[in-house]
Design a protein around this motif. Structure first.
Motif, mmCIF file in Angstrom:
data_model
loop_
_atom_site.group_PDB
_atom_site.id
_atom_site.type_symbol
_atom_site.label_atom_id
_atom_site.label_comp_id
_atom_site.label_asym_id
_atom_site.label_seq_id
_atom_site.Cartn_x
_atom_site.Cartn_y
_atom_site.Cartn_z
ATOM 1 N N PRO A 120 0.540 -1.145 -0.075
ATOM 2 C CA PRO A 120 0.280 0.033 -0.073
ATOM 3 C C PRO A 120 0.875 1.585 -0.216
ATOM 4 O O PRO A 120 0.523 2.195 -0.913
ATOM 5 C CB PRO A 120 -0.696 -0.389 1.369
ATOM 6 C CG PRO A 120 -0.825 -1.428 1.525
ATOM 7 C CD PRO A 120 0.050 -2.281 1.332
ATOM 8 N N ASP A 121 2.045 1.078 1.092
ATOM 9 C CA ASP A 121 2.706 2.411 0.603
ATOM 10 C C ASP A 121 3.718 2.082 -0.749
ATOM 11 O O ASP A 121 3.886 3.476 -1.497
ATOM 12 C CB ASP A 121 3.878 2.167 2.052
ATOM 13 C CG ASP A 121 2.827 2.602 2.874
ATOM 14 O OD1 ASP A 121 2.784 3.553 3.391
ATOM 15 O OD2 ASP A 121 3.267 1.495 4.263
ATOM 16 N N ARG B 136 2.439 1.291 -3.613
ATOM 17 C CA ARG B 136 1.320 2.031 -4.063
ATOM 18 C C ARG B 136 1.207 3.617 -4.223
ATOM 19 O O ARG B 136 0.921 4.587 -5.318
ATOM 20 C CB ARG B 136 0.407 1.451 -4.104
ATOM 21 C CG ARG B 136 -1.056 2.285 -5.283
ATOM 22 C CD ARG B 136 -2.446 1.370 -4.482
ATOM 23 N NE ARG B 136 -2.425 2.168 -3.319
ATOM 24 C CZ ARG B 136 -3.203 1.740 -2.754
ATOM 25 N NH1 ARG B 136 -4.578 0.898 -3.003
ATOM 26 N NH2 ARG B 136 -3.917 2.333 -1.237
ATOM 27 N N GLU B 137 0.913 4.487 -2.852
ATOM 28 C CA GLU B 137 0.552 5.583 -2.930
ATOM 29 C C GLU B 137 2.209 6.492 -3.406
ATOM 30 O O GLU B 137 2.022 7.591 -4.274
ATOM 31 C CB GLU B 137 0.974 5.384 -1.101
ATOM 32 C CG GLU B 137 0.721 7.257 -0.603
ATOM 33 C CD GLU B 137 0.887 7.459 0.862
ATOM 34 O OE1 GLU B 137 1.384 8.493 0.663
ATOM 35 O OE2 GLU B 137 0.221 6.314 1.499
ATOM 36 N N LEU C 225 -3.625 -1.825 -6.228
ATOM 37 C CA LEU C 225 -3.434 -2.579 -5.212
ATOM 38 C C LEU C 225 -2.353 -3.818 -5.618
ATOM 39 O O LEU C 225 -1.441 -4.593 -5.693
ATOM 40 C CB LEU C 225 -3.709 -2.477 -3.579
ATOM 41 C CG LEU C 225 -3.345 -3.021 -2.346
ATOM 42 C CD1 LEU C 225 -1.327 -2.759 -2.313
ATOM 43 C CD2 LEU C 225 -3.717 -2.912 -1.280
ATOM 44 N N ARG D 237 0.731 -6.185 -5.792
ATOM 45 C CA ARG D 237 0.457 -7.117 -5.287
ATOM 46 C C ARG D 237 0.586 -8.744 -6.200
ATOM 47 O O ARG D 237 2.028 -9.376 -5.505
ATOM 48 C CB ARG D 237 -0.407 -8.169 -4.131
ATOM 49 C CG ARG D 237 -0.881 -6.777 -2.909
ATOM 50 C CD ARG D 237 -2.357 -7.176 -2.667
ATOM 51 N NE ARG D 237 -2.446 -6.493 -1.050
ATOM 52 C CZ ARG D 237 -3.499 -6.420 -0.964
ATOM 53 N NH1 ARG D 237 -4.410 -6.477 -1.243
ATOM 54 N NH2 ARG D 237 -3.256 -5.607 0.482
#
Length: 192
Positions: free
Chosen positions: A39-40, A42-43, A63, A67
């Motif tokens: 998630p980080d 991706r951000e 996400l 993954r």
């Protein structure tokens, strides 16, 4: 204002000045990326998708896509690392991906390094590059390719040069983002 009316600003006596607090040192550790980091990652990446031309992606990555990419790179044994603050925040990441799908290219990879905006200009990119090169050598990889946007990525080009990457070519007007044409600078480093 006349020159004679100008009076230089006076300084407060030392004992009346507020104390100067030194800036906290920029601390981080580098470790292998883990699935919960996605998630980080991706951000961080999506910030560049939306706000810069350092990536030619125009659509933010999901996400699920991150993954999947993580699983693919992990299966191949490709280095994928993150820089983590003492509080556990992911500050940036670096990874390599196969240069091409054909089997003959199996020892050649393309690198990517992205930092959280607040972590830029502090030497973190250099630290991630050094770690990525070392881990790529340990993984038995032989050549590393960088494909860098020809506009707005001067710092990236300079950093790659500092690590011994040599420019091997340019392609003009191969990407179109934010209503303008962009090219690429290709650089290569032997890891032997």
């Amino acid at each position: 204002m006349l020159e004679e009316e100008y009076q230089p600003r006076r300084e407060l006596p030392r004992h009346l000045r507020p104390p100067v607090t030194p800036e906290a040192p920029f601390e981080y550790s580098i470790r292998n990326a883990e699935l919960p980091d996605m998630p980080d990652v991706r951000e961080i990446y999506n910030h560049y998708v939306a706000n810069s031309t350092v990536t030619f992606d125009e659509d933010q990555m999901t996400l699920k896509a991150w993954r999947s990419k993580f699983g693919y790179l992990h299966k191949l044994g490709m280095p994928f690392i993150v820089a983590v603050s003492p509080s556990g925040q992911i500050l940036g990441y670096a990874l390599v991906t196969p240069w091409k799908e054909k089997k003959a290219y199996r020892y050649t990879v393309e690198n990517s390094i992205y930092l959280r905006a607040a972590a830029t200009g502090k030497g973190l990119g250099r630290a991630l590059m050094q770690a990525l090169i070392e881990r790529s050598k340990e993984a038995g990889l032989k050549e590393m390719i960088a494909v860098i946007a020809d506009k707005g990525a001067d710092a990236s080009i300079a950093m790659h040069k500092n690590f011994g990457f040599k420019e091997i070519g340019r392609m003009g007007r191969v990407g179109y983002k934010f209503e303008r044409w962009l090219g690429t600078v290709m650089m290569q480093k032997s890891l032997k």
